[in-house]
Structure formats: structure tokens, C-alpha cells
Enzyme design. Sequence first.
Site, PDB file in Angstrom:
ATOM      1  CB  CYS A   1      -0.710 -49.276 -25.288  1.00  0.00           C
ATOM      2  SG  CYS A   1      -1.953 -48.268 -25.030  1.00  0.00           S
ATOM      3  CG  ASP A   2      -0.382 -53.347 -26.581  1.00  0.00           C
ATOM      4  OD1 ASP A   2       0.435 -52.636 -25.762  1.00  0.00           O
ATOM      5  OD2 ASP A   2      -0.970 -54.075 -26.214  1.00  0.00           O
TER       6      ASP A   2
ATOM      7  CB  CYS B   1      -4.114 -50.237 -25.204  1.00  0.00           C
ATOM      8  SG  CYS B   1      -3.759 -48.187 -25.887  1.00  0.00           S
TER       9      CYS B   1
END
Length: 304
Positions: free
Chosen positions: A135-136, A132
Site C-alpha cells: 500500500c505505502d 503494508c
Amino acid sequence: MYDIAIVGAGPAGMTAAIYGARGGKKVIMIEKLSYGGQIINTPEVENYPGTNVVSGVELAMSMYDQASKLGAEIDFQEVTGVEKRGEGDFLIKTASGKEIGAKSVILSTGVKARPLGIEREEKLVGLGISYCATCDGAFFRGKDVVIMGGGNTALEDAEYMATIANKVYLVHRRDQFRGDEITVERLRKKENVELILNSLPAELLGDPRLSGIKIKNVETGEEREIECSAVFVAYGHIAQNQAFADITELDSAGFFASGEDCMTGTKGLYVAGDCREKNRRQLVTATSDGAVAAMNAIDYLNSL
Ligand code: NAP
């Protein structure tokens, strides 16, 4: 006892909740992690009618807000199975031992990320391997990163990471991208993005943290090592429906066997979104399924 229990609160599930609640039914969504499903990993949604450009998180929050204002409830539980005890009588079982009764059930369980499938991948999750970028990605500001895949997620991840990272390598196994040409064209113009085609991952480098990836050209057999701090895998998704195999049929790939009517062989049980067999998995097709499933569930409830 709820009228409609919805397993999974992604766009399909939340749309089902909106339609169910507006139909005057007592609705609960049961979700393992957080509501929103895959769209919370999409930085910008630009193909959902009426929203122009909206962040996936914003859209998910807005859908949730709409469903809850209409009276739909949510419970954060991992569903381990569904039992039909009689007509209009389902029991939803959860990992915590809690059981939830409902007269009808909509399974909108979504899908999970397909891995690279090479050695040490699992060990390196959180140490440079991620599924992701939204997200990261921020952890890799100013670094070199690799995105694996050629679909819209990979293209959008590359576009997003190009704004954060020093250099972005996009590695795809074919010479044609599956994702939208318009995004490919934008990527070609970016100075810090390199598109590497006809290539597969061969080895993950670095211990204990990822320090690079070795890739192999499928046509020439040539190998190349790319130094990078992160590899974002965007290989699409696989079904995760085994827990429900005893209550409804799965196809050979593990997706729920169902047509556009979202019906299953079990009366009162419906499936919606990416978790069912279909050719096109889009946000708009998921929300469409949610509406269809909920309207069919309402008809079923009214016939009891
Ligand atoms: P996808 O479209 O299924 O693409 C997966 C990519 O990974 C493909 O390019 C595929 O290669 C590659 N791949 C899969 N398995 C592989 C393997 N074992 N080895 C090497 N490469 C492999 O998945 P997605 O990009 O996550 O998109 C899923 C759906 O969501 C799509 O319908 C997409 O259009 C949609 N989506 C839409 C948006 C948006 O509109 N904003 C954003 C993201 C996703 P091949 O092409 O060779 O099969």
C-alpha cells in the site's frame, strides 16, 4: 432477512458468498473496510492453484466480481456483535446502529497486523511506520527502507521494495527465515538488499518523521542504527474476535475455537479463514474454509 450473513469479505468470506449464492441462498457480506482482506497487500500471489502469478488486488476483484454476479450482496458496516434470537434467527449489530437479520452467520473476520511493540510506534504510523509495503511502498521510491520480520510477507515486501527503494534492509529476529527458501535465495542475489539476522528493534529514531531505527543483535548485544525513511512491519497478525466472544468460544490467543468443519458450539454459526484456530494460514486454506462453512450453513438452512 438473509439466509446467510457473512462477516468479513476476505478470500474466506467471498468464497463462502460464492458457495452460498450458488446454493440458491440469499447472501450478504458485511465488511468494515474494503473487500479482499490481506491478499490486497500481496503484490504477487504465485501459489494459488490455477492462477500462476496474479496480483492480490486482481484476485480479490475477481473473487468479488464472481460473488456479486452470482447475486451476493455487500454492505460496508463495522459489525459490533451477533445475537442468536432463536433457531435460524440471528441479529447482526453494526457500529452505525443498522441491524441485519439472517438465518445463519459465517464469521470470516480475518486478522490484524501485529505491531513492533516499541515506544513511539503508534505516533509514527503514517510518518514512516507502515504495516503494508504494497500500500505505502511507492511513497518511498529511491529511499532506504527497513522491513521487519522473517515470514513470507516480509520476504515478499523486501523483494517488492527492492524494485522501488534505493536500499532495503530486512531485519529478522532469528538466523532462519520462516518464509519460503526460494524467496530468500532470490533476495540474497539482490545487490540492494541486506539481510540482518538475530536482531530486534530497540528504538525508533526521528521526530516528527521517522529517520531511522536502532536494532540490537540478540546474541552479541551489539546495537546498530540504520538510517531509513520507512520501516515496514511484517510481524504476522493477531486475532480480532473479541466482539464475538459471547456467541462462540475463543482459544487462548483469541482465535475462534473450531475444527476443519468450521462449526462452532452455536448451531447456525460458522467460522472461516485466518480468524479460526488452525496451523496453516494460507489463501488456499482460507478459501477452503469459506466453501466448507457455506456448505454447512446450507445444510443447516435446509434442515430448518
Ligand atoms: P508469519 O508467517 O507469522 O511471520 C511473522 C514473522 O514475524 C516471523 O518471521 C516472526 O518471527 C516475526 N515476528 C513475529 N512476532 C515478532 C516479534 N514480536 N518480534 C520479532 N519478530 C517477530 O506472518 P506473515 O509473513 O504475515 O505470513 C502469514 C501467513 O501468510 C503465512 O502462512 C505465510 O506463509 C502466508 N503468506 C503467503 C504468501 C504467499 O504465499 N504469497 C505471502 C504472504 C504471506 P519467527 O519466524 O521467529 O517466529
